[in-house]
Design a protein around this motif. Structure first.
Motif, mmCIF file in Angstrom:
data_model
loop_
_atom_site.group_PDB
_atom_site.id
_atom_site.type_symbol
_atom_site.label_atom_id
_atom_site.label_comp_id
_atom_site.label_asym_id
_atom_site.label_seq_id
_atom_site.Cartn_x
_atom_site.Cartn_y
_atom_site.Cartn_z
ATOM 1 N N MET B 156 63.976 103.031 14.939
ATOM 2 C CA MET B 156 62.624 102.784 15.459
ATOM 3 C C MET B 156 62.692 101.888 16.686
ATOM 4 S SD MET B 156 60.282 102.068 12.101
ATOM 5 C CE MET B 156 60.811 102.757 10.537
ATOM 6 N N LEU B 157 63.541 100.875 16.612
ATOM 7 C CA LEU B 157 63.718 99.986 17.759
ATOM 8 C C LEU B 157 64.213 100.759 18.968
ATOM 9 C CD1 LEU B 157 63.873 96.918 18.779
ATOM 10 C CD2 LEU B 157 66.290 97.084 18.243
ATOM 11 N N LEU B 158 65.203 101.602 18.745
ATOM 12 C CA LEU B 158 65.754 102.404 19.838
ATOM 13 C C LEU B 158 64.687 103.297 20.454
ATOM 14 C CD1 LEU B 158 69.144 104.156 20.076
ATOM 15 C CD2 LEU B 158 67.112 105.569 20.296
ATOM 16 N N LEU B 159 63.948 104.017 19.601
ATOM 17 C CA LEU B 159 62.964 104.979 20.090
ATOM 18 C C LEU B 159 61.721 104.293 20.638
ATOM 19 C CD1 LEU B 159 63.239 107.589 17.193
ATOM 20 C CD2 LEU B 159 64.000 107.923 19.554
ATOM 21 N N GLY B 160 61.404 103.134 20.087
ATOM 22 C CA GLY B 160 60.171 102.462 20.487
ATOM 23 C C GLY B 160 60.337 101.559 21.689
ATOM 24 N N LYS B 161 61.546 101.029 21.895
ATOM 25 C CA LYS B 161 61.700 99.975 22.897
ATOM 26 C C LYS B 161 62.750 100.237 23.969
ATOM 27 C CE LYS B 161 58.572 97.352 21.127
ATOM 28 N NZ LYS B 161 57.997 98.610 20.576
ATOM 29 N N LYS B 162 63.711 101.107 23.729
ATOM 30 C CA LYS B 162 64.798 101.263 24.694
ATOM 31 C C LYS B 162 64.526 102.411 25.667
ATOM 32 C CE LYS B 162 68.365 99.128 21.884
ATOM 33 N NZ LYS B 162 69.812 99.062 21.583
ATOM 34 N N ASN B 163 65.034 102.244 26.890
ATOM 35 C CA ASN B 163 64.925 103.331 27.865
ATOM 36 C C ASN B 163 66.091 104.300 27.685
ATOM 37 O OD1 ASN B 163 67.197 102.332 29.187
ATOM 38 N ND2 ASN B 163 66.002 101.134 30.624
ATOM 39 N N ALA B 164 66.070 105.369 28.478
ATOM 40 C CA ALA B 164 67.031 106.454 28.272
ATOM 41 C C ALA B 164 68.471 105.963 28.347
ATOM 42 C CB ALA B 164 66.788 107.566 29.293
ATOM 43 N N THR B 165 68.782 105.127 29.336
ATOM 44 C CA THR B 165 70.147 104.617 29.498
ATOM 45 C C THR B 165 70.571 103.813 28.275
ATOM 46 O OG1 THR B 165 69.753 104.483 31.875
ATOM 47 C CG2 THR B 165 71.646 103.271 31.006
#
Lengths: 252, 252
Positions: B156-165
């Motif tokens: 969820m953190l990855l999908l909710g907060k991180k950009n593509a890179t």
DNA sequence: CGCTATATTGACCAGAGTCAAGCTTTGTGG
DNA sequence: CCACAAAGCTTGACTCTGGTCAATATAGCG
């Protein structure tokens, strides 16, 4: 500023909610030999009240208890390496939290209370003792955890595949399921901020505002500061995902 | 086209992987009274081999077994209301899948094999029987499920907060942890397509391609069709999240 | 060896983010 | 109970990341 609660100073508990509507009711009843588990039982040793801004647990706290939200609401969130946070859930009446700490015996997440909230506390060692003698207690727990895993997967779908409108509509639908009163239009008190909603859904607070405003213009909901009224559930449901005819390309 | 496997026709099992490196080893050893659980034990009744494109289970299948990936790789995914899919995980050696079906007794997800894969099968009723007599078996299972919940939250953190890179870098780092051979640069075979990676990370296949190409230009990785070589792990790690100095505004 | 699925790269576009300004609600202390 | 401050919310203008569409290129399979 938010501070850790003082459990010894809890005011008398008000029984807002029936135990049988609680996510932990199955566990409580099993632990109490099938007797009605209301008010006091073999599993729940303590109940207490927390106020807005207080932490139920913090990241790194050692794990001894799991909790059920008896009445109120709590948000849980995790930290990324860079300090960014992701809200992992808003937890209302009957929901169980703290299950993610069971592996490692330390809380990876934090739980902060959004409104005056009544919590049931279950000692995990005590739960383990009980479950040695009560077959089915552990299976109940496994089922609850499995359900939590499912919710996480639904969240991945939301964050990975849905656009802002679909995310908001899906979120509002999930709120509407918690509503007891059948008055029309039914209402829900948003105890979390727009920023919290945005954080949870992978959006900014501005986007949340704009889309809520649009839903209101379109007569789907009505908003009065912290209260939301559900006016047209059918159209809201339609907005939660794209119509089946478009975009089937992404099937695996 | 993908088809359901014929379990009776499994060729002889090759033991690619040590049991003690498996996520289920703790369960197996407990079930076998602490003896080394390799090859055959009280918990795992059957092993079999599946080939690329075969399903381990399908959405709606009734739940009787959980599975451990002994050697190979499997992708799991769920369906949204509109038919869109979200890959919920790629599962390699030692990982346990099927835990999300435990609530409701039907699989909500599907599992499809990405390369010839060797699977251990545990009958869930059998597991429950065993765990009545073996304290700790259930707690082990709870710990495994708790770990799965944590992984979901990280996602969820990855999908909710991180950009593509950041998403790609985080994903590649997670792959690199599965690498046994310590040759430098260490390599990993991508058994999943670019589209699959994109689906998992909430990106398109084009974005995945472009960012992998950029990582390669920058000398962080090297790609040879299905193989990825990790050249500069330090810089890859740095790309998984933003530096701590920027963007602390989002703290709760 | 050819066919199909997958991967790559480019040009363009739009949805959601950012920044900023003003408004409303809530909470606090006199 | 009111005044003020602080926090939260709303709206607008502009930007930019990553999606879309399209045209090859490459790989894998029968």
């Amino acid at each position: 500023m938010p501070k850790r609660y003082d459990r010894t100073a809890s005011p008398p508990t008000l029984e807002f909610m029936m135990c049988k509507d609680c996510g932990m009711y199955g566990l409580c009843r099993l632990a109490s030999n099938g007797e009605d588990a209301n008010v006091s039982n073999a599993l729940v040793k303590r109940r207490f009240v927390l106020r807005r801004g207080e932490y139920l647990y913090r990241s790194g706290d050692s794990f001894h208890e799991i909790y059920a939200v008896r009445h109120g609401s709590i948000k849980t969130y995790i930290f990324g390496d860079d300090g960014r946070t992701q809200i992992t859930g808003f937890h209302g009446n009957g929901e169980i939290i703290g299950l993610d700490a069971l592996d490692g015996m330390h809380f990876a997440s934090e739980a902060i209370v959004l409104e005056t909230t009544n919590v049931c506390e279950v000692s995990f060692p005590h739960f383990q003792d009980l479950s040695r003698n009560i077959p089915g207690l552990q299976s109940q727990m496994l089922a609850i955890m499995s359900h939590t895993i499912l919710r996480g997967q639904q969240m991945m779908l939301l964050l990975g595949k849905k656009n802002a409108t679909e995310r908001l509509a899906t979120y509002l639908m999930s709120l509407s399921r918690h509503i007891k009163n059948k008055s029309s239009p039914s209402s829900y008190k948003l105890t979390m901020s727009r920023r919290d909603i945005g954080n949870y859904l992978g959006l900014t607070q501005e986007t949340v505002c704009r889309i809520l405003a649009r839903f209101q213009e379109d007569g789907i909901i009505k908003i009065e500061s912290k209260y939301i009224y559900f006016v047209d559930m059918d159209r809201l449901t339609a907005l939660t995902s794209q119509s089946r005819t478009e975009h089937i390309a992404d099937c695996i």
